[in-house]
Write a protein that holds these residues in place. Sequence first.
Motif, short mmCIF file in Angstrom:
data_model
loop_
_atom_site.label_atom_id
_atom_site.label_comp_id
_atom_site.label_asym_id
_atom_site.label_seq_id
_atom_site.Cartn_x
_atom_site.Cartn_y
_atom_site.Cartn_z
N ALA A 157 0.83 -1.21 0.00
CA ALA A 157 0.00 0.00 0.00
C ALA A 157 0.86 1.25 0.00
O ALA A 157 0.59 2.21 -0.73
CB ALA A 157 -0.93 -0.01 1.22
N VAL A 158 1.93 1.25 0.80
CA VAL A 158 2.84 2.40 0.85
C VAL A 158 3.50 2.63 -0.50
O VAL A 158 3.61 3.78 -0.97
CB VAL A 158 3.92 2.18 1.94
N ILE A 159 3.94 1.55 -1.15
CA ILE A 159 4.59 1.67 -2.46
C ILE A 159 3.64 2.25 -3.49
O ILE A 159 3.98 3.18 -4.24
CB ILE A 159 5.12 0.30 -2.92
N ILE A 160 2.40 1.74 -3.53
CA ILE A 160 1.42 2.21 -4.50
C ILE A 160 1.08 3.68 -4.28
O ILE A 160 1.08 4.49 -5.22
CB ILE A 160 0.15 1.34 -4.45
N ILE A 161 0.78 4.03 -3.03
CA ILE A 161 0.42 5.42 -2.72
C ILE A 161 1.61 6.34 -2.99
O ILE A 161 1.45 7.46 -3.47
CB ILE A 161 -0.04 5.55 -1.25
N TYR A 166 3.91 10.61 -6.25
CA TYR A 166 5.05 11.13 -7.02
C TYR A 166 4.64 11.56 -8.42
O TYR A 166 5.05 12.63 -8.90
CB TYR A 166 6.15 10.08 -7.10
N PHE A 167 3.80 10.75 -9.08
CA PHE A 167 3.47 11.02 -10.47
C PHE A 167 2.19 11.86 -10.65
O PHE A 167 2.06 12.55 -11.66
CB PHE A 167 3.30 9.70 -11.23
N PHE A 168 1.27 11.83 -9.67
CA PHE A 168 -0.02 12.49 -9.87
C PHE A 168 -0.35 13.54 -8.80
O PHE A 168 -0.57 14.70 -9.13
CB PHE A 168 -1.15 11.44 -9.93
N PHE A 169 -0.38 13.14 -7.53
CA PHE A 169 -0.84 14.06 -6.49
C PHE A 169 0.18 15.17 -6.23
O PHE A 169 -0.18 16.33 -6.07
CB PHE A 169 -1.12 13.31 -5.18
N LYS A 170 1.45 14.76 -6.15
CA LYS A 170 2.55 15.70 -5.87
C LYS A 170 2.26 16.57 -4.64
O LYS A 170 2.47 17.78 -4.65
CB LYS A 170 2.81 16.59 -7.09
N SER A 171 1.76 15.91 -3.59
CA SER A 171 1.38 16.62 -2.36
C SER A 171 2.43 16.40 -1.28
O SER A 171 2.78 15.26 -0.96
CB SER A 171 0.02 16.12 -1.88
N SER A 172 2.91 17.49 -0.69
CA SER A 172 3.88 17.38 0.40
C SER A 172 3.24 16.80 1.65
O SER A 172 3.89 16.10 2.43
CB SER A 172 4.49 18.75 0.70
N LEU A 173 1.94 17.06 1.84
CA LEU A 173 1.25 16.51 3.01
C LEU A 173 1.06 15.01 2.88
O LEU A 173 1.19 14.27 3.86
CB LEU A 173 -0.11 17.20 3.19
N VAL A 174 0.74 14.55 1.66
CA VAL A 174 0.62 13.10 1.43
C VAL A 174 1.98 12.45 1.64
O VAL A 174 2.10 11.38 2.25
CB VAL A 174 0.09 12.81 0.02
N SER A 175 3.03 13.10 1.14
CA SER A 175 4.39 12.58 1.32
C SER A 175 4.74 12.48 2.80
O SER A 175 5.35 11.50 3.24
CB SER A 175 5.38 13.50 0.61
N LEU A 176 4.34 13.49 3.57
CA LEU A 176 4.59 13.47 5.01
C LEU A 176 3.83 12.32 5.68
O LEU A 176 4.37 11.62 6.54
CB LEU A 176 4.18 14.80 5.63
#
Length: 233
Positions: A157-161, A166-176
């Motif tokens: 799940a972590v790998i997919i998200i 990285y390719f679509f959302f490009k969200s720093s909050l999601v990355s955090l």
Amino acid sequence: MSLYDRNHLTSEYDASYDAPLEQGRVSKLIKETYALLTASMVAAAAGAYVAMSTGVAMGLNPLLYFILMIGLIFAMQFAVNRGANSLALVLLFAFTFITGLTLGKVLSLYIGAGMGSVVTQAFVATAVTFGALTIYAMNSKVNVDSWGKPLFISLIAVIIIGFLNYFFFKSSLVSLGISGFSALLFSFYIIYDTKNIINGVYTSPIMAAVGMYLNIYNLFMSLLNILGFANRD
């Protein structure tokens, strides 16, 4: 990091089982695993140094990098299964050196942004966490037999998200959020794999070493991202 589900060897106990011989085998496995883990860290440090000195890893595509890493892991497992341990060792150090290249790329970005202290904080936090969890696993009687499947599902799940972000959302909050969950996930993996090593579930110190190396590497990268986010203006 556990690469696949395993059943503890002790689950198929035989009355003729030679306990002292098995204890000796496990003790040897533990020593060889942590010796290879130390050597893997040195190879990764060398890769990081090369990347920081030459910038060789700056254009590495994340998807190709991921495919290469998975390919090396499967090649390692194949070599171990065929008894080609010399080849497996070469692949282990190639694997850790290449991950070191990526690490060097990331460290260069942090240091270039004047956040070298964050790198030090992440390193210390990783070392303390690994040490504490290893001591806990070695002294605890917790049963980790049922941990493999949920940990593996969480990892997928972590790998997919992560790729989606990285390719679509490009969200720093999601990355955090991914980094926070990953730090917790790989902390559990350290306990899980340490238990599997001391219980003799691993049959190869090479695969045990690469699994533990990945736990430490990913924990460090997760903590680095979390601390970096907290220290950004």
